[in-house]
Design a protein around this motif. Sequence first.
Motif, PDB file in Angstrom:
ATOM      1  N   SER A   1       0.860  -1.189   0.000  1.00 52.09           N
ATOM      2  CA  SER A   1       0.000   0.000   0.000  1.00 52.09           C
ATOM      3  C   SER A   1       0.891   1.233   0.000  1.00 52.09           C
ATOM      4  O   SER A   1       1.942   1.233   0.640  1.00 52.09           O
ATOM      5  N   PRO A   2       0.461   2.296  -0.685  1.00 49.51           N
ATOM      6  CA  PRO A   2       1.241   3.543  -0.633  1.00 49.51           C
ATOM      7  C   PRO A   2       1.368   4.029   0.817  1.00 49.51           C
ATOM      8  O   PRO A   2       2.313   4.742   1.160  1.00 49.51           O
ATOM      9  N   ASP A   3       0.422   3.616   1.657  1.00 45.02           N
ATOM     10  CA  ASP A   3       0.469   4.041   3.065  1.00 45.02           C
ATOM     11  C   ASP A   3       1.669   3.458   3.810  1.00 45.02           C
ATOM     12  O   ASP A   3       2.038   3.953   4.866  1.00 45.02           O
ATOM     13  N   LEU A   4       2.286   2.431   3.261  1.00 47.73           N
ATOM     14  CA  LEU A   4       3.501   1.873   3.864  1.00 47.73           C
ATOM     15  C   LEU A   4       4.537   2.994   3.992  1.00 47.73           C
ATOM     16  O   LEU A   4       5.215   3.127   5.014  1.00 47.73           O
ATOM     17  N   PHE A   5       4.626   3.809   2.962  1.00 46.46           N
ATOM     18  CA  PHE A   5       5.616   4.888   2.947  1.00 46.46           C
ATOM     19  C   PHE A   5       5.133   6.073   3.780  1.00 46.46           C
ATOM     20  O   PHE A   5       5.931   6.758   4.409  1.00 46.46           O
ATOM     21  N   ASN A   6       3.830   6.309   3.781  1.00 49.01           N
ATOM     22  CA  ASN A   6       3.297   7.417   4.591  1.00 49.01           C
ATOM     23  C   ASN A   6       3.571   7.183   6.063  1.00 49.01           C
ATOM     24  O   ASN A   6       3.868   8.106   6.814  1.00 49.01           O
ATOM     25  N   VAL A   7       3.457   5.925   6.501  1.00 45.20           N
ATOM     26  CA  VAL A   7       3.689   5.618   7.921  1.00 45.20           C
ATOM     27  C   VAL A   7       5.184   5.368   8.185  1.00 45.20           C
ATOM     28  O   VAL A   7       5.744   5.875   9.150  1.00 45.20           O
TER      29      VAL A   7
END
Length: 379
Positions: free
Chosen positions: A260-266
């Motif tokens: 998920s792109p959220d991997l990088f956001n977190v």
Amino acid sequence: MKKFIQKLTILGMALALVACGGKKEEEASVIKIGSVLPLTGGVAAFGQASKNGILLAQEEINKKGGINGKKVEIIFEDDEAKPASSASVTQKLINNDKVISIIGAVNSTCSIADGPIATQNKIPMITPVSTNPKVTTQGGEYVFRACFIDPFQGKILSKFAIEDLKAKKAAVLYDVGNDYSKGLAEFFEEAFKEAGGEVVASETYNTGDSDFNAQLTKISALKPEVLILTDYYNTVGLIAKQARAAGIDAVFLGGDGWDSPDLFNVGGEAINGGYFTNHYSPDDTASQVVEFKAAYEKKYNEVPSSYAVLAYDAANVLFAAIEQAGSTDGEKIKDSLKNIEYQAVTGKIKFDEDRNPIKGAVILKAKDGEQKFVKNVKL
Ligand code: PHE
């Protein structure tokens, strides 16, 4: 008066019959399929993208006239990534909405809860991305999946750690309350030890935990070369940050839950240089991937993630099975799934005796907010 009441009753019964007949006809003209997804909660990104994949498949089939002349109607339910909610919406779809099949769930823990309900009711269920083996073995003969399973994913991670990263010492950290996270960690450990590696630490936490310092301090002292994080993107991102802060310089490795792109956001900088196994790469040049990607990007203006693709594949293989069955009867659809050979975007789907397809995987690298294709793998 008595006669009048009698007449009224007869009239009422006649009206009820007409209403019933009408409803039956309307029901018969559409094929109702249920879909159980985590549309809210901790992994909502998985649920939303899966829904997009299924909606695209629905749009395409209906444009072609539906299945055997009937339009497909998908009824989506949110399970919030919780097994109890997942089981209850599955019951609702079967009992109230009278769906003839189910696409879902996403989280293995949820699919493990839903499968036995589907089998008991003779309603075929196909999960796009639940990779834990128990999903089909405990779910029973009506439960299928469109993805590979975790013993395979664990072996590939181990092989990559040993052969490509030349690692000899590994540590694992996983969620004991999540069948996927626990299973994948155990399958990795087994494979890594069998190949001669040493697992220096096997640490656990509970679903919802956000402070991993105690476990990470222990792991840090043991100096593993790779740290296996088998959870979903948001928890992995958190752990990655805390691990670097705890002085761990191991390479992070994980499974499809990272996607998920959220991997990088977190995870920010901390996740850079990590590797994970996945079901497909958007960089694949196979014609069916290119075609699907173009259609998906046109509709949603974003690159499809692996669960969007697998949800699309799961929907399409189910549509093909219903068409081949020539019926909406659960048992007939189940039998047609059992024998099907279907060219999906993520590869050929043909089910083995445990109703799992045999497929390859890809290894991707997390780098500066992007997933870079590393290689295709088969065992
Ligand atoms: N494989 C995960 C599970 O079984 C689900 C998942 C797959 C999540 C792919 C994201 C991407 O729980």
